[in-house]
Design an enzyme around this catalytic site. Structure first.
Site, mmCIF file in Angstrom:
data_model
loop_
_atom_site.group_PDB
_atom_site.id
_atom_site.type_symbol
_atom_site.label_atom_id
_atom_site.label_comp_id
_atom_site.label_asym_id
_atom_site.label_seq_id
_atom_site.Cartn_x
_atom_site.Cartn_y
_atom_site.Cartn_z
ATOM 1 N N TYR A 226 23.344 -54.397 -23.767
ATOM 2 C CA TYR A 226 23.315 -53.643 -25.164
ATOM 3 C C TYR A 226 24.755 -53.853 -25.871
ATOM 4 C CZ TYR A 226 23.385 -50.642 -29.011
ATOM 5 O OH TYR A 226 23.422 -50.094 -30.363
ATOM 6 N N THR B 3 30.081 -48.369 -33.925
ATOM 7 C CA THR B 3 29.251 -48.753 -32.773
ATOM 8 C C THR B 3 28.470 -47.607 -32.327
ATOM 9 O OG1 THR B 3 31.262 -48.681 -31.225
ATOM 10 C CG2 THR B 3 30.848 -50.963 -32.453
ATOM 11 N N ALA B 4 27.252 -47.781 -32.077
ATOM 12 C CA ALA B 4 26.392 -46.857 -31.505
ATOM 13 C C ALA B 4 26.600 -46.558 -30.081
ATOM 14 C CB ALA B 4 24.925 -47.306 -31.640
ATOM 15 N N SER C 296 29.296 -44.143 -36.311
ATOM 16 C CA SER C 296 28.052 -44.689 -36.545
ATOM 17 C C SER C 296 26.946 -43.533 -36.521
ATOM 18 C CB SER C 296 27.676 -45.695 -35.058
ATOM 19 O OG SER C 296 26.130 -45.721 -35.437
ATOM 20 N N TYR D 191 22.770 -45.188 -41.783
ATOM 21 C CA TYR D 191 21.541 -45.948 -41.784
ATOM 22 C C TYR D 191 20.561 -45.136 -42.535
ATOM 23 C CZ TYR D 191 22.760 -49.392 -38.228
ATOM 24 O OH TYR D 191 23.406 -50.434 -37.620
ATOM 25 N N THR E 88 25.425 -49.329 -44.209
ATOM 26 C CA THR E 88 25.092 -50.981 -43.504
ATOM 27 C C THR E 88 23.810 -51.344 -44.134
ATOM 28 O OG1 THR E 88 25.952 -50.071 -41.852
ATOM 29 C CG2 THR E 88 24.419 -51.931 -41.299
ATOM 30 N N ARG F 278 17.016 -58.817 -29.977
ATOM 31 C CA ARG F 278 17.998 -58.917 -28.801
ATOM 32 C C ARG F 278 17.356 -58.880 -27.528
ATOM 33 N NH1 ARG F 278 21.619 -53.946 -31.552
ATOM 34 N NH2 ARG F 278 21.482 -54.828 -33.426
ATOM 35 N N LYS G 46 28.506 -52.614 -45.859
ATOM 36 C CA LYS G 46 28.780 -53.366 -44.911
ATOM 37 C C LYS G 46 27.566 -54.294 -44.327
ATOM 38 C CE LYS G 46 29.887 -52.700 -39.951
ATOM 39 N NZ LYS G 46 28.647 -53.169 -39.175
ATOM 40 N N SER H 122 30.451 -58.953 -42.838
ATOM 41 C CA SER H 122 30.076 -58.729 -41.499
ATOM 42 C C SER H 122 28.523 -59.399 -41.146
ATOM 43 C CB SER H 122 30.100 -57.280 -41.175
ATOM 44 O OG SER H 122 29.420 -56.833 -39.815
ATOM 45 N N HIS I 237 27.358 -58.212 -38.437
ATOM 46 C CA HIS I 237 26.882 -57.145 -37.403
ATOM 47 C C HIS I 237 27.175 -57.418 -35.969
ATOM 48 C CE1 HIS I 237 24.166 -53.537 -37.565
ATOM 49 N NE2 HIS I 237 24.512 -53.515 -36.137
ATOM 50 N N ARG J 231 24.271 -59.566 -34.325
ATOM 51 C CA ARG J 231 23.279 -58.618 -33.584
ATOM 52 C C ARG J 231 22.194 -58.836 -34.501
ATOM 53 N NH1 ARG J 231 25.316 -55.450 -29.570
ATOM 54 N NH2 ARG J 231 24.268 -53.605 -30.031
ATOM 55 N N GLY K 7 34.028 -58.923 -37.087
ATOM 56 C CA GLY K 7 33.353 -59.930 -36.091
ATOM 57 C C GLY K 7 34.341 -60.942 -35.337
ATOM 58 N N GLY K 8 34.182 -60.801 -34.095
ATOM 59 C CA GLY K 8 35.136 -61.689 -33.398
ATOM 60 C C GLY K 8 36.618 -61.512 -33.267
HETATM 61 C C1 LIG Z 1 27.237 -52.017 -29.425
HETATM 62 C C2 LIG Z 1 27.269 -52.301 -30.915
HETATM 63 C C3 LIG Z 1 26.614 -51.225 -31.583
HETATM 64 C C4 LIG Z 1 26.937 -51.179 -33.070
HETATM 65 N N1 LIG Z 1 26.422 -50.291 -33.603
HETATM 66 C C5 LIG Z 1 26.580 -50.344 -34.993
HETATM 67 C C6 LIG Z 1 26.185 -49.198 -35.947
HETATM 68 O O1 LIG Z 1 25.734 -48.339 -35.349
HETATM 69 N N2 LIG Z 1 26.138 -49.368 -37.077
HETATM 70 C C7 LIG Z 1 26.556 -50.433 -37.824
HETATM 71 O O2 LIG Z 1 26.750 -50.623 -39.198
HETATM 72 N N3 LIG Z 1 27.186 -51.631 -37.215
HETATM 73 C C8 LIG Z 1 26.967 -51.190 -35.784
HETATM 74 N N4 LIG Z 1 27.558 -52.663 -34.725
HETATM 75 C C9 LIG Z 1 28.099 -53.763 -35.577
HETATM 76 C C10 LIG Z 1 29.792 -53.406 -35.558
HETATM 77 O O3 LIG Z 1 30.062 -52.340 -36.728
HETATM 78 C C11 LIG Z 1 30.396 -54.619 -35.961
HETATM 79 O O4 LIG Z 1 30.058 -54.979 -37.161
HETATM 80 C C12 LIG Z 1 30.731 -55.456 -34.997
HETATM 81 O O5 LIG Z 1 30.522 -54.944 -33.626
HETATM 82 C C13 LIG Z 1 32.008 -56.472 -35.314
HETATM 83 O O6 LIG Z 1 32.049 -57.401 -34.234
HETATM 84 P P1 LIG Z 1 32.683 -57.407 -32.890
HETATM 85 O O7 LIG Z 1 32.172 -56.499 -32.123
HETATM 86 O O8 LIG Z 1 33.047 -58.872 -32.440
HETATM 87 O O9 LIG Z 1 34.122 -56.673 -33.196
HETATM 88 C C14 LIG Z 1 27.529 -52.412 -33.557
HETATM 89 C C15 LIG Z 1 28.062 -53.331 -32.687
HETATM 90 C C16 LIG Z 1 28.042 -53.149 -31.290
HETATM 91 C C17 LIG Z 1 28.702 -54.301 -30.679
HETATM 92 C C1 LIG Z 2 20.112 -52.936 -36.624
HETATM 93 C C2 LIG Z 2 19.788 -51.407 -36.322
HETATM 94 C C3 LIG Z 2 20.552 -50.902 -35.253
HETATM 95 C C4 LIG Z 2 20.813 -49.678 -35.007
HETATM 96 C C5 LIG Z 2 21.543 -49.402 -33.790
HETATM 97 C C6 LIG Z 2 22.914 -49.350 -33.462
HETATM 98 C C7 LIG Z 2 23.339 -50.789 -34.198
HETATM 99 O O1 LIG Z 2 23.546 -51.070 -35.285
HETATM 100 C C8 LIG Z 2 23.358 -51.891 -33.303
HETATM 101 O O2 LIG Z 2 24.163 -52.926 -33.540
HETATM 102 O O3 LIG Z 2 22.988 -51.955 -32.047
#
Ligand SMILES: Cc1cc2nc3c(=O)[nH]c(=O)nc-3n(C[C@H](O)[C@H](O)[C@H](O)COP(=O)(O)O)c2cc1C
Ligand SMILES: CCCCCCC(=O)C(=O)O
Length: 365
Positions: A24, A78-79, A106, A130, A156, A165, A232, A254, A256, A259, A288-289
């Site tokens: 995840y 991050t969630a 988050s 969200y 977001t 995914r 975002k 971003s 995301h 993802r 990102g990265g």
């Molecule tokens: C495990 C995971 C959970 C994430 N959850 C959220 C979230 O809840 N809300 C959101 O806007 N972005 C979420 N993101 C995206 C991150 O805010 C961010 O854009 C991204 O992780 C940046 O890339 P990096 O992991 O390479 O640093 C999530 C990313 C990951 C990896």
């Molecule tokens: C795209 C909505 C996902 C909600 C859960 C948290 C998140 O952003 C993620 O990348 O995982």
């Protein structure tokens, strides 16, 4: 020191996490081409150092939307961080507070808004939103962020649906039963159910998140909250311009963490067009990265005012909780400071576009 880089922490965390949470956290959408691109595109940028510039007195400090920060690196939302460590978001937020950096919580947290506020009452934090189909849930989150000392709402915009995914689908991913979606106690949105036999989170998001949202909803949000709103997930100049015209006080470039859609550009590739479109009006930030201090430097040279880390903080959290995230932030700060110094910059505002070129520049030789 055997854990001397973000990559060292990543390797260690990967060896510790059980399969479903690791997949995840780690994975991206589709074939994960954009996931790899987030880093390879950063590696295609070359730094042009300028020497002999007296860098004996340096500062990595920045001010973003009125917040004084120790460095231009912040924690991305991050969630479900308690899958990585029992203290989850609270440990991550505490580490950010002690490092003087911005923490973003988050919506999908395993610690509540109130727990984060209590753990880090004075430190800079933003709340990532969200928009739920049930607007009362959405309004309640915003009001709680306001009353608990969060300094901005980060909307977001790239998630009308959950990205494809595959690892989560194969793992039938769901939140372990001892954990909870802490922001929704007593509401239906608390539970992830898995009736589809695929990803439970995908089922949750597609049921709860409002897939009809438009820029009108952003305008509503800007009016509804007294906090600045930041968009975002911006990947085009067009969307950046609309977001700022709707009243956003900042944008985060971003994808995301790659993802949502595979095949989108790396965030660093999208950054320049967005800086050109709105960089004179609002701070443009990116994530990102980012995994080394030199990545931070490159993003700033291309016009970002602040960068965020998502996964690197999760790797730190997994390995050693609050201390692990502190170490990740310390490593990035040291690496960024060394890069600034050797490249010829004493302060963050010295970094500009002249310090980087795309690798193609050298293929002309
Ligand atoms: C495990 C995971 C959970 C994430 N959850 C959220 C979230 O809840 N809300 C959101 O806007 N972005 C979420 N993101 C995206 C991150 O805010 C961010 O854009 C991204 O992780 C940046 O890339 P990096 O992991 O390479 O640093 C999530 C990313 C990951 C990896
Ligand atoms: C795209 C909505 C996902 C909600 C859960 C948290 C998140 O952003 C993620 O990348 O995982």
């Amino acid at each position: 020191m055997d854990l001397a880089s973000v990559d060292d922490y990543k390797k260690k965390a990967w060896s510790l996490l059980p399969k479903a949470p690791l997949d995840y956290y780690r994975s991206g959408a589709g074939d994960e081409y954009s996931l790899r691109l987030n880093q390879t595109a950063l590696n295609r940028i070359r730094i042009r150092p300028k020497f002999m510039r007296d860098v004996s007195k340096r500062s990595t400090k920045v001010n973003i939307l009125g917040l004084d920060l120790e460095m231009p690196v912040a924690i991305a939302p991050t969630a479900m961080q308690r899958m990585a460590h029992p203290e989850g978001e609270v440990a991550n937020a505490r580490a950010a507070a002690s490092a003087g950096v911005l923490f973003t919580q988050s919506t999908i947290s395993t610690s509540s808004i109130e727990e984060i506020a209590e753990a880090t009452p004075e430190s800079p934090k933003w709340f990532q939103l969200y928009i739920y189909r049930d607007r009362d849930i959405t309004k309640n989150l915003i009001r709680r962020a306001e009353t608990n000392g969060f300094k901005a709402i980060v909307l977001t915009v790239d998630a009308p649906m959950f990205g494809l995914r595959r690892a989560d689908i194969r793992n039938k991913f769901t939140l372990p039963t001892h954990l909870r979606m802490a922001n929704f106690v007593g509401e239906k949105a608390t539970q992830i159910q898995n009736t589809s036999g695929g990803s439970g989170l995908m089922e949750y998001v597609n049921k709860q998140f409002d897939d009809s949202i438009t820029w009108e909803d952003l305008k509503w949000l800007v009016k509804f909250t007294k906090l600045p709103v930041i968009a975002k997930g911006i990947l085009t100049a067009e969307d950046a311009t609309i977001a700022v015209n709707c009243g956003c006080k900042g944008v985060i470039v971003s994808n995301h963490g790659a993802r949502q859609i595979d095949g989108v550009p790396a965030s660093i590739e999208a950054l320049p067009e967005i800086v050109a479109a709105v960089g004179q009006r609002v701070p443009v930030m990116m994530d990102g990265g980012i995994s080394q201090g030199t990545d931070v430097f490159k993003a700033l040279a291309l016009g970002a005012k602040l960068v965020f880390i998502g996964r690197p903080a999760i790797w730190g959290l997994t390995v050693d909780g609050e201390r692990g995230v502190q170490n990740i932030l310390r490593i990035l700060k040291e690496e960024f400071d060394i890069c600034m110094a050797i490249a010829g910059c004493s302060k963050v505002t010295d970094i500009d576009r002249t310090f980087v070129v795309h690798e193609n520049f050298y293929s002309k030789l």
